[in-house]
Design an enzyme around this catalytic site. Structure first.
Site, short mmCIF file in Angstrom:
data_model
loop_
_atom_site.label_atom_id
_atom_site.label_comp_id
_atom_site.label_asym_id
_atom_site.label_seq_id
_atom_site.Cartn_x
_atom_site.Cartn_y
_atom_site.Cartn_z
N ASP A 156 3.97 2.42 -4.21
CA ASP A 156 3.21 3.28 -5.10
C ASP A 156 3.12 2.53 -6.43
O ASP A 156 4.13 2.38 -7.13
CB ASP A 156 3.93 4.61 -5.27
CG ASP A 156 3.24 5.54 -6.27
OD1 ASP A 156 2.21 5.14 -6.85
OD2 ASP A 156 3.73 6.67 -6.46
N VAL A 157 1.94 2.06 -6.78
CA VAL A 157 1.82 1.22 -7.98
C VAL A 157 2.11 1.98 -9.26
O VAL A 157 2.36 1.36 -10.31
CB VAL A 157 0.42 0.56 -8.05
CG1 VAL A 157 0.19 -0.34 -6.86
CG2 VAL A 157 -0.69 1.61 -8.20
N LYS A 190 -10.80 2.78 -15.68
CA LYS A 190 -11.24 1.43 -15.33
C LYS A 190 -11.62 0.62 -16.57
O LYS A 190 -11.44 -0.61 -16.59
CB LYS A 190 -12.41 1.49 -14.35
CG LYS A 190 -12.01 1.97 -12.95
CD LYS A 190 -11.03 1.01 -12.28
CE LYS A 190 -10.78 1.35 -10.83
NZ LYS A 190 -9.91 0.38 -10.15
N THR A 198 -15.99 1.66 1.37
CA THR A 198 -14.55 1.79 1.50
C THR A 198 -14.21 3.22 1.92
O THR A 198 -15.11 4.05 2.10
CB THR A 198 -13.85 1.49 0.17
OG1 THR A 198 -14.26 2.47 -0.80
CG2 THR A 198 -14.22 0.09 -0.34
N ASP A 220 0.86 -1.18 0.00
CA ASP A 220 0.00 0.00 0.00
C ASP A 220 0.89 1.23 0.00
O ASP A 220 1.98 1.22 0.59
CB ASP A 220 -0.91 0.02 1.23
CG ASP A 220 -2.13 0.92 1.05
OD1 ASP A 220 -3.25 0.39 0.94
OD2 ASP A 220 -1.95 2.15 1.00
N TYR A 237 -12.27 8.65 -14.56
CA TYR A 237 -12.32 7.43 -13.75
C TYR A 237 -12.87 6.27 -14.58
O TYR A 237 -12.31 5.17 -14.60
CB TYR A 237 -13.16 7.65 -12.50
CG TYR A 237 -13.18 6.44 -11.59
CD1 TYR A 237 -12.13 6.21 -10.70
CD2 TYR A 237 -14.24 5.53 -11.62
CE1 TYR A 237 -12.14 5.09 -9.86
CE2 TYR A 237 -14.26 4.43 -10.79
CZ TYR A 237 -13.21 4.21 -9.92
OH TYR A 237 -13.21 3.10 -9.09
#
Length: 266
Positions: A66-67, A178, A209, A44, A174
């Site tokens: 950090d992806v 996705k 979440t 994370d 967004y």
């Protein structure tokens, strides 16, 4: 734990979960550990949050990640392979939304007018969502496939979004990020199944979440439909993700499971 735990389903497996400091990622990590995983690496960007969850798990280890940083992703997966000599399961739950765009949408709802987002959407806002959601997914898929191919086996589950299908007004970046995640995952799935690696996607609808907690009240109310199930819990989405990662889903390759409580069908 609220999830549907099947003891031993992941017995002896080595797993990595991104976005594991909270929400769906944390739920998936807890469930993997409860179901017998030999090791669960919790990645994370918020290392303190990941560490807090990892401390609950006998097999848990936290790593700051950090992806969007390709080199950091490669290094994190390489560390798993170096320590355990394999990676059996990856659940990629890391991602971001756009609180500013959400507020614009909520303000428009409160004032009974259409939202105006696209013409004021900045390059920085677009690139942030794409860099983390889409680029980050590519980085994880690439690193995991590199690690899994030699073993000829592995399961990867990516958390997508139902916004790909209903493309919410005022949320183009967004939804686009996705949609890219879904297409990328499905293309990779068709390629790597020949190496024994399964890639599948969960596409949640509204879920309780941290993102949901930050959603303005007007927008949250608009997403709450009394005619369908309420917001999903992170555990409910983790249940679906871990089904896809399990042997019971051996015939599912490149699937996108829509988990939105009946708000719409794709």
């Amino acid at each position: 734990m609220d999830g549907d735990v099947r003891v031993g389903r992941f017995e002896g497996k080595v797993a990595m979960v991104t976005g594991a400091g909270s929400g769906m990622g944390a739920a998936a990590a807890r469930q993997l550990a409860a179901e017998g995983a030999q090791a669960v690496v919790l990645a994370d960007v918020n290392s303190e949050a990941a560490s807090a969850v990892a401390k609950e798990l006998p097999a848990g280890r936290a790593v700051a990640l950090d992806v969007a940083d390709a080199a950091a992703v490669d290094a994190a997966v390489d560390d798993v392979l170096r320590e355990h000599d394999r990676l059996d399961v990856l659940v990629h739950a890391a991602g971001v939304d756009d609180p500013e765009a959400k507020q614009v949408i909520a303000d428009a709802l409160a004032e009974s007018r259409p939202p105006e987002v696209t013409d004021r959407l900045t390059d920085a806002a677009w690139q942030r969502v794409m860099r983390i959601n889409l680029d980050g997914t590519f980085h994880l898929l690439r690193a995991a496939v590199r690690g899994m191919r030699p073993a000829g086996t592995g399961a990867i589950v990516v958390i997508g979004s139902s916004s790909v299908f209903d493309t919410p007004v005022g949320y183009p970046h967004y939804a686009a990020s996705k949609a890219g995640v879904h297409a990328l995952s499905q293309a990779v799935a068709k390629e790597v199944i020949t190496s024994g690696i399964r890639v599948n996607v969960v596409a949640p609808g509204p879920t309780e979440t941290g993102m949901a907690a930050r959603t303005p009240a007007a927008l949250r109310s608009d997403l709450t439909d009394p005619g369908v199930r309420p917001y999903a819990t992170p555990e409910e989405i983790a249940d679906i993700a871990l089904f896809l990662a399990s042997d019971a889903a051996a015939n599912l390759v490149g699937a996108v499971l829509l988990a939105n409580g009946g708000r719409f069908t794709a």
